[in-house]
Scaffold this motif. Structure first.
Motif, PDB file in Angstrom:
ATOM      1  N   THR A 303      55.677  49.183  37.239  1.00 16.67           N
ATOM      2  CA  THR A 303      55.118  50.074  38.249  1.00 16.67           C
ATOM      3  C   THR A 303      53.606  49.853  38.337  1.00 16.67           C
ATOM      4  N   PRO A 304      52.972  50.268  39.423  1.00 17.71           N
ATOM      5  CA  PRO A 304      51.511  50.165  39.492  1.00 17.71           C
ATOM      6  C   PRO A 304      50.826  50.883  38.344  1.00 17.71           C
ATOM      7  N   GLU A 305      51.343  52.030  37.967  1.00 24.15           N
ATOM      8  CA  GLU A 305      50.740  52.779  36.867  1.00 24.15           C
ATOM      9  C   GLU A 305      50.807  51.998  35.560  1.00 24.15           C
ATOM     10  N   GLU A 306      51.907  51.318  35.334  1.00 24.83           N
ATOM     11  CA  GLU A 306      52.043  50.519  34.110  1.00 24.83           C
ATOM     12  C   GLU A 306      51.091  49.330  34.125  1.00 24.83           C
ATOM     13  N   VAL A 307      50.889  48.736  35.290  1.00 24.00           N
ATOM     14  CA  VAL A 307      49.948  47.622  35.381  1.00 24.00           C
ATOM     15  C   VAL A 307      48.534  48.098  35.083  1.00 24.00           C
ATOM     16  N   PHE A 308      48.154  49.230  35.644  1.00 23.23           N
ATOM     17  CA  PHE A 308      46.799  49.722  35.364  1.00 23.23           C
ATOM     18  C   PHE A 308      46.652  50.109  33.888  1.00 23.23           C
ATOM     19  N   GLU A 309      47.698  50.667  33.320  1.00 20.34           N
ATOM     20  CA  GLU A 309      47.672  50.993  31.889  1.00 20.34           C
ATOM     21  C   GLU A 309      47.417  49.737  31.065  1.00 20.34           C
ATOM     22  N   GLN A 310      48.043  48.626  31.447  1.00 19.89           N
ATOM     23  CA  GLN A 310      47.812  47.378  30.732  1.00 19.89           C
ATOM     24  C   GLN A 310      46.373  46.896  30.891  1.00 19.89           C
ATOM     25  N   ALA A 311      45.795  47.112  32.074  1.00 15.31           N
ATOM     26  CA  ALA A 311      44.409  46.705  32.287  1.00 15.31           C
ATOM     27  C   ALA A 311      43.469  47.507  31.398  1.00 15.31           C
ATOM     28  N   VAL A 312      43.705  48.796  31.272  1.00 17.37           N
ATOM     29  CA  VAL A 312      42.869  49.634  30.409  1.00 17.37           C
ATOM     30  C   VAL A 312      43.039  49.217  28.954  1.00 17.37           C
ATOM     31  N   THR A 313      44.267  48.939  28.550  1.00 17.88           N
ATOM     32  CA  THR A 313      44.512  48.473  27.179  1.00 17.88           C
ATOM     33  C   THR A 313      43.833  47.133  26.943  1.00 17.88           C
ATOM     34  N   LEU A 341      50.310  43.159  42.174  1.00 19.40           N
ATOM     35  CA  LEU A 341      50.405  43.513  40.757  1.00 19.40           C
ATOM     36  C   LEU A 341      50.440  42.261  39.892  1.00 19.40           C
ATOM     37  N   SER A 342      51.077  41.206  40.381  1.00 15.62           N
ATOM     38  CA  SER A 342      51.065  39.937  39.651  1.00 15.62           C
ATOM     39  C   SER A 342      49.648  39.392  39.553  1.00 15.62           C
ATOM     40  N   ALA A 343      48.865  39.569  40.618  1.00 14.21           N
ATOM     41  CA  ALA A 343      47.475  39.121  40.577  1.00 14.21           C
ATOM     42  C   ALA A 343      46.704  39.859  39.495  1.00 14.21           C
ATOM     43  N   ALA A 344      46.948  41.170  39.366  1.00 12.31           N
ATOM     44  CA  ALA A 344      46.274  41.946  38.327  1.00 12.31           C
ATOM     45  C   ALA A 344      46.666  41.459  36.939  1.00 12.31           C
ATOM     46  N   LEU A 345      47.943  41.173  36.756  1.00 17.12           N
ATOM     47  CA  LEU A 345      48.388  40.624  35.463  1.00 17.12           C
ATOM     48  C   LEU A 345      47.757  39.266  35.201  1.00 17.12           C
ATOM     49  N   ASN A 346      47.587  38.487  36.255  1.00 16.16           N
ATOM     50  CA  ASN A 346      46.961  37.173  36.104  1.00 16.16           C
ATOM     51  C   ASN A 346      45.535  37.308  35.601  1.00 16.16           C
ATOM     52  N   ALA A 347      44.817  38.299  36.113  1.00 18.13           N
ATOM     53  CA  ALA A 347      43.439  38.529  35.642  1.00 18.13           C
ATOM     54  C   ALA A 347      43.424  38.845  34.167  1.00 18.13           C
ATOM     55  N   MET A 348      44.371  39.641  33.714  1.00 14.50           N
ATOM     56  CA  MET A 348      44.419  39.978  32.287  1.00 14.50           C
ATOM     57  C   MET A 348      44.746  38.746  31.454  1.00 14.50           C
ATOM     58  N   ARG A 349      45.564  37.859  31.988  1.00 14.54           N
ATOM     59  CA  ARG A 349      45.896  36.632  31.263  1.00 14.54           C
ATOM     60  C   ARG A 349      44.718  35.678  31.206  1.00 14.54           C
ATOM     61  N   LEU A 350      43.942  35.628  32.280  1.00 12.38           N
ATOM     62  CA  LEU A 350      42.863  34.645  32.388  1.00 12.38           C
ATOM     63  C   LEU A 350      41.555  35.085  31.750  1.00 12.38           C
ATOM     64  N   PRO A 353      38.760  39.385  26.815  1.00 13.79           N
ATOM     65  CA  PRO A 353      37.939  40.593  26.721  1.00 13.79           C
ATOM     66  C   PRO A 353      36.596  40.367  26.029  1.00 13.79           C
ATOM     67  N   GLU A 354      36.514  39.336  25.216  1.00 15.96           N
ATOM     68  CA  GLU A 354      35.268  39.066  24.520  1.00 15.96           C
ATOM     69  C   GLU A 354      34.232  38.361  25.410  1.00 15.96           C
ATOM     70  N   ASP A 355      34.643  37.908  26.588  1.00 14.26           N
ATOM     71  CA  ASP A 355      33.723  37.183  27.470  1.00 14.26           C
ATOM     72  C   ASP A 355      32.956  38.082  28.419  1.00 14.26           C
ATOM     73  N   GLY A 356      33.307  39.352  28.506  1.00 18.76           N
ATOM     74  CA  GLY A 356      32.679  40.253  29.462  1.00 18.76           C
ATOM     75  C   GLY A 356      31.254  40.600  29.125  1.00 18.76           C
TER      76      GLY A 356
END
Length: 356
Positions: A303-313, A341-350, A353-356
């Protein structure tokens, strides 16, 4: 969507976070943009106010203190201070004084056309920050921390003004999807954004493709075309984000910031806003999108909510703000279309977190 947490105090959490962030500068480590205000607004927007301060505790450790003022900007000399990042605190003060005296929409309407030509500054981060500030003011109402955030966002934009090295005048009939698909890439890759901008005038076919976009005259049609641009740039990231996982997110988040700001602007400014947002998207895409596509992660079971939850995590500020835009796109998609939503998951894969 209401800004709230489990205790019904989401507005307070966001305001407190903004007040904390206003003690920091808009950049750190010399040139990296402070994404704190954008990320905490997105988290509050999507029901994650309870984790805002914990996220900010970690993020604040890398920020620099807010710079001091130099000398006062006035109505007579503000043009001379445009693009001077050393005077960002002067800009914050100058625009903050105007926001204290006049309605925020009036101040925004005055400064928007002045700042819009310089949307390319700081890799479009200032306009993105403005978009987050305006969304809160429009949807949640006005108070001192939110007015201050708008002053900081507009002040940062003024201090980082930078025009593209080529005039863009879209006047064709192409859709955003078609125009994006036709964009060439710059010759020399893995460069700074300024070096990438400098290559645009000599990139064969770039200007002709950028000028091919259709910019309608009717305001509502402009809004629809800008919405289509945000969607196209988001889906483009799903396929081409591996060119530069961090930088290409701005091809979608910058026009979405403009889209979020449209309702607060006079309609006569909407056409120019679309044209300029498209120029920024086209520039970032030419510089950072990969040459060939790759598959993105499957989001069909989420769901969109689950995708955003993954982004926050995941925790990275770029992943969070891109997921925020992806959820906007997903909300307008046809049933069963989970590509945003796949695009958002792609951002998390690519994005590491240490590069920000």
């Amino acid at each position: 969507m209401e800004i709230t947490n489990g205790n019904g105090n989401g507005n307070g959490a966001l305001d407190e976070a903004l007040e904390r962030l206003h003690a920091s500068g808009p950049e750190f480590n010399g040139y990296l943009s402070n994404h704190g205000p954008m990320a905490v607004e997105a988290m509050a927007r999507h029901g994650k106010s309870a984790v805002v301060h914990g996220w900010l505790d970690a993020y604040e450790t890398k920020l620099d203190e807010a710079p001091g003022t130099r000398y006062r900007i006035t109505d007579a000399d503000w043009r001379e201070a445009l693009g001077d990042v050393g005077r960002v605190a002067d800009w914050n003060t100058y625009i903050g004084e105007q926001l204290a005296e006049r309605p925020w929409r009036a101040v925004l309407a005055e400064w928007w056309p002045r700042l819009l030509p310089g949307i390319a500054g700081a890799a479009t981060h200032p306009v993105i920050r403005v978009g987050h500030a305006v969304r809160t003011l429009l949807e949640e109402g006005e108070d001192a921390p939110r007015r201050a955030e708008l002053a900081h966002a507009l002040g940062y934009w003024a201090a980082r003004q930078l025009m593209l090295p080529v005039a863009v005048r879209p006047s064709g009939g192409a859709s955003p999807t078609a125009a994006l698909a036709a964009l060439p890439r710059i010759a020399k890759r893995n460069v700074t954004v300024k070096d990438g901008y400098a290559q645009l005038p000599t990139t064969s076919g770039w200007l002709a493709t950028v000028d091919s976009l259709r910019v309608p005259e009717d305001p509502e049609a402009v809004r629809e075309q800008l919405t289509a641009l945000v969607r196209a740039a988001t889906l483009n990231y799903a396929d081409y984000g591996h060119g530069n996982g961090i930088m290409l997110v701005h091809a979608a988040t910058a026009p979405n910031a403009v889209l979020r700001t449209l309702p607060a602007l006079p309609e006569e400014l909407w056409g120019a806003s679309l044209a300029t947002a498209w120029a920024a998207t086209a520039a970032v895409t030419a510089i950072y999108a990969a040459d060939t596509p790759r598959p993105s992660p499957d989001a069909s079971s989420l769901t969109p909510e689950e995708v955003f939850e993954q982004a926050v995590t995941h925790g990275d500020e770029h992943a969070i703000k891109f997921a925020d835009t992806a959820l906007d796109v997903a909300a307008g998609a046809e049933d069963g279309d989970t590509r945003a939503l796949s695009a958002a998951l792609n951002a998390m894969r690519l994005i590491d977190p240490e590069d920000g």
